[in-house]
Design an enzyme around this catalytic site. Sequence first.
Site, PDB file in Angstrom:
ATOM      1  N   HIS A 108       0.833  -1.203   0.000  1.00  0.00           N
ATOM      2  CA  HIS A 108       0.000   0.000   0.000  1.00  0.00           C
ATOM      3  C   HIS A 108       0.876   1.265   0.000  1.00  0.00           C
ATOM      4  CE1 HIS A 108      -3.743   2.239   1.144  1.00  0.00           C
ATOM      5  NE2 HIS A 108      -2.855   3.076   1.655  1.00  0.00           N
ATOM      6  N   GLU A 109       1.792   1.345   0.951  1.00  0.00           N
ATOM      7  CA  GLU A 109       2.631   2.552   1.055  1.00  0.00           C
ATOM      8  C   GLU A 109       3.562   2.668  -0.150  1.00  0.00           C
ATOM      9  OE1 GLU A 109       1.755   4.769   3.101  1.00  0.00           O
ATOM     10  OE2 GLU A 109       0.438   3.473   4.295  1.00  0.00           O
ATOM     11  N   HIS A 118       1.720   4.407  -2.847  1.00  0.00           N
ATOM     12  CA  HIS A 118       1.733   5.865  -2.647  1.00  0.00           C
ATOM     13  C   HIS A 118       3.088   6.429  -3.079  1.00  0.00           C
ATOM     14  CE1 HIS A 118      -2.043   6.673  -0.628  1.00  0.00           C
ATOM     15  NE2 HIS A 118      -1.816   5.806   0.344  1.00  0.00           N
ATOM     16  N   GLU A 165      -4.811   7.564  -3.195  1.00  0.00           N
ATOM     17  CA  GLU A 165      -5.269   6.291  -2.627  1.00  0.00           C
ATOM     18  C   GLU A 165      -5.475   5.242  -3.724  1.00  0.00           C
ATOM     19  OE1 GLU A 165      -4.961   5.973   0.441  1.00  0.00           O
ATOM     20  OE2 GLU A 165      -6.115   4.196   1.000  1.00  0.00           O
TER      21      GLU A 165
HETATM   22 ZN    ZN Z   1      -3.290   5.152   1.756  1.00  0.00          ZN
END
Ligand code: ZN
Length: 496
Positions: free
Chosen positions: A260-261, A264, A290
């Site tokens: 997830h990170e 980003h 997101e």
């Molecule tokens: Zn996030």
Amino acid sequence: MREKYELVLRLWGEIQDLREIQQLLEWDLQVTMPPAGAEQRSRHLEALAAVIHRKLTAPALGDLLAALEASPRLDEQERADVREAVREHRRAVRIPPELVAEHARAASLAQQVWQQAREENRFADFRPHLEHLLDLNRQIAATLGQANPYDALLEEYEPGETEASLRSLFQELRPRLVRLLDRLRGAATPPGAACLQRHFPAEAQEAFNRRLAADLGYDFSAGRLDRSAHPFTSGTLRDVRITTRYHERNLGTALFGTLHEAGHALYEQGLDPEAYRRPAGGACSMGIHESQSRLWENLIGRSGPFWRHYFPLLRQAFPGLLDDVTGEEFLRAINRSQPSLNRVEADEVTYNLHIILRFELESALVGNRLQVKDLPEAWNAGMTATLGLQSPTDREGVLQDIHWAAGLFGYFPTYTLGNLYAAQFVEALRRDLPDLDDRLARGELRPVREWLRERIHRHGRRWPAPELCRQVTGNPLSAEPAMNYLEEKYTRLYCC
Ligand code: ZN
């Protein structure tokens, strides 16, 4: 005109530099700062915020922008720079500094009270603070001159989005999610997740996660991976840092948290270096940000083809721990859907229902259709209607998230926007790379990063998010791609 534009870029570059310093101080606060430094650090951050606010609201900047806004001689990129600078400048000018300061004080106090209230399950203690923050948010919205106060708040996180368009998106999404969930409840052999709950040493997890992040295309010479209590991404372009947290009894936490990170971070590393320090050079919106994290975490990172390549490597990383688990069992375990009270632990099917509930409640609060005193009851009624669950306590219910205590209203919907944008982007990606699954199964992730970089990352804020979506996918945002993806995937995994 040329000189005025150049001058705006110079002033904006200074604001950008200070914002990066701000992020660095916050990263340090979360990752390495000694606990006793908290008070000094809050002074540093306050001083810096004041300088940034002064620069952003400077009348000289306002005059330059007013002249440029009326000029017909700007190209597309320059017009985007002016549009973005005007939006931020106006917002900062319109909200009185005393109101900003009071909101900051109230939010900081409310978070302390919320923490205690959550621990002791006492909503009544938190209630006056939430009422005060809500009132301050309404006052802020009123200064912004928009007809709908929720739209004014939403604009901070998702420019170009409105309460009305969110409502119609969610009205399309909600019944289909509820129907899918009903079908999954009836599945004959729901997956188990026990294979993820063995003892996975943090060091081995970290080594595997570093490798994954590098394979995605995360540039470690322009980034680093550390540990923190709450995972986050900080920085931009050539210094983009990510953090994760390790649970030795839950393999999924760090694994999907890191994906997830890293998603980003790839966005920030992929921005156009030529547009760096310009008003339109940064990431497009919270929802688009997101979408990049969810795309890697879920649409790629929880897919069968991805794990055809990585599951044998995962087994090697944890000798003996996964020998009795098949690739299919692992895939079912990481995709298990189970309604729960907790948003953070929610799976792909139930997550958006948690968000829709929060959106409905906060838009009703801001629009004065719901009183804070009635919030716990409304929360519980909504939980039962969407997920079929009853919160035994407010601690597991209305008090679980920090967002409202931090004074953030209009933030929650960006999570679901991210999921919807991600699914629609992947549909377009599959049109351009029809052999995507074969590539993923061979461990070829780089073409995905390159596609995202080319189609999304490098454009920064050239267009507002709804327009970026049309440029990338040919269509306005819809719940259709996300629902098609979820229904297809879960029907296959649950054999229902
Ligand atoms: Zn996030």
